[in-house]
Design an enzyme around this catalytic site. Structure first.
Site, short mmCIF file in Angstrom:
data_model
loop_
_atom_site.label_atom_id
_atom_site.label_comp_id
_atom_site.label_asym_id
_atom_site.label_seq_id
_atom_site.Cartn_x
_atom_site.Cartn_y
_atom_site.Cartn_z
N PRO A 162 7.83 2.27 -8.89
CA PRO A 162 8.74 3.37 -9.21
C PRO A 162 8.36 4.62 -8.42
CG PRO A 162 7.83 2.36 -11.19
CD PRO A 162 7.04 1.84 -10.04
N MET A 163 9.34 5.24 -7.80
CA MET A 163 9.11 6.49 -7.07
C MET A 163 10.20 7.47 -7.45
SD MET A 163 7.87 5.12 -3.30
CE MET A 163 9.03 3.75 -3.21
N CYS B 126 -0.02 8.17 -12.61
CA CYS B 126 0.56 9.31 -11.92
C CYS B 126 -0.48 10.42 -11.71
CB CYS B 126 1.75 9.84 -12.72
SG CYS B 126 2.58 11.24 -11.91
N GLY C 261 4.84 0.67 -2.64
CA GLY C 261 5.46 1.98 -2.83
C GLY C 261 5.87 2.58 -1.50
#
Length: 385
Positions: free
Chosen positions: A29-30, A114, A241
């Site tokens: 996820p970005m 994160c 990513g």
């Protein structure tokens, strides 16, 4: 299209509880990147698990509109996967239940990796695993909430806060004890952010430490890197990513590599512009033409990395407002220009420098065994992943 030497890896799949992924590859996820349009674009290239942008648990529970707007799926997205962020076990558990019951997700990933300061200052993301009791409580709540729907829960983390405060081995043990289906490890600390090199030896150590599948993350720029990571670490799969920024065809290469087939890695500029057009088209379909074109602008520099397109062309592409504008500009690029060898194996996206100090809640490092010690995120906070 040029081809590289065929790899020797056998065909393999990835099992996450009740979910089987045909290729052991996960799109990380970005924030602002992995929306429904980009996930479909990548899925059109090859099989894998494509995860939605990270959302906040409290935002989902309290009905924040921004959070709801992020939970949009393409009509061809048959396996819905969402990454959830939170620091409060009650909110995370309730959010997991909502995702299963109301959004029909097939997989939930919990973000404990994160490095963004606005996340770590509240004890979230990569800071949270330092609190072993809190980590266990959040994982147990999420797993329990998803269990009636037979939805597997995984987690992603980093090595630790910094080299003096490593957490990944404890996190792996706690994840396994909590019923988590797999754990993904980014081989960097929070203090490193995206700088330096990823520590694949830490991934190998975690593989030896737990019985659940471990996914490796960090410095996968080409399909060959993924094969090498799996071979060196024993990981069950990889999480990709930044390596796919401006290169959604990387997932085609990865699918081929894990099947032992030849890997196509060198598209001409004409093939790249076709991918750019498809990306913009999907964004406009989901967001409308004006917003879709604005969202596309951020991708231009990644797609054209290493190509000879001049500064004025790049600036013009970075200001497109309509698909017609985009078509006109792309038509001026040389379709026969070969893919730049300088861009192969090179880092993409943000890198930055290591941080001298990770921003944490006051007294966060005083007690690693505390449970229920957290700073609540805001319901409408847009947290970058």
């Amino acid at each position: 299209m040029s081809t590289a030497t065929p790899p020797t890896a056998p065909t393999r799949s990835l099992t996450l509880g009740s979910l089987t992924v045909d290729v052991p590859v996960v799109l990380a996820p970005m924030a602002g990147i992995t929306n429904a349009a980009y996930r479909r674009l990548c899925a059109e290239q090859g099989a894998g698990l494509y995860v939605c942008e990270m959302i906040t648990s409290r935002g989902l529970v309290e009905g924040d509109q921004h959070t709801k707007d992020m939970l949009v799926f393409d009509e061809l997205e048959t396996t819905r996967s969402v990454q959830l962020y939170g620091t409060d076990p009650l909110y995370v558990g309730k959010a997991a239940e909502i995702l299963c019951a109301e959004y029909g997700v097939a997989h939930i990933d919990l973000n404990f990796g994160c490095p963004v300061p606005k996340v770590t200052r509240k004890g979230g993301g990569g800071a949270l695993p330092w609190k072993r009791g809190l980590l266990g409580e959040i994982l147990e709540r999420a797993v329990s909430a998803a269990a009636p729907y037979d939805v597997p829960v995984t987690m992603k983390t980093r090595k630790g806060i910094d080299d003096a405060h490593l957490t990944y081995l404890d996190a792996g043990r706690i994840a396994q004890e909590s019923g988590v289906a797999a754990i993904a490890l980014h081989g960097r600390t929070v203090a490193q952010a995206y700088s330096g090199e990823a520590d694949w030896e830490a991934i190998a150590a975690l593989v030896d430490h737990v019985d659940i599948p471990v996914l490796g993350n960090g410095d996968i720029w080409e399909a060959a890197d993924a094969l090498r990571m799996v071979e060196q670490t024993g990981a069950a799969g990889v999480v990709v990513g930044r390596g796919c920024l401006g290169r959604p065809w990387l997932f085609r290469d990865l699918a081929a590599a894990f099947s032992g087939e030849e890997v196509a890695t060198l598209p001409t500029l004409g093939e790249v512009t076709s991918m750019m057009r498809r990306h913009a088209e999907l964004l406009c379909r989901h967001l409308g033409e004006e917003r879709g074109c604005k969202e596309f602008r951020k991708h231009v520099s990644w797609y054209l990395k290493g190509f000879a397109a001049g500064g004025q062309m790049r600036r013009s592409l970075g200001l497109v407002c309509t698909l017609a504008d985009l078509d006109r500009l792309l038509a001026d690029l040389d379709p026969d220009e070969p893919f730049p060898a300088s861009a192969l194996g090179a880092p993409r996206g943000r890198q930055g420098s290591p941080r001298e100090r990770v921003v944490l809640p006051e007294g966060w490092l005083d007690d690693a065994d505390g449970a229920g010690c957290h700073v609540q995120e805001d319901a409408d906070e847009a947290t970058g992943g």
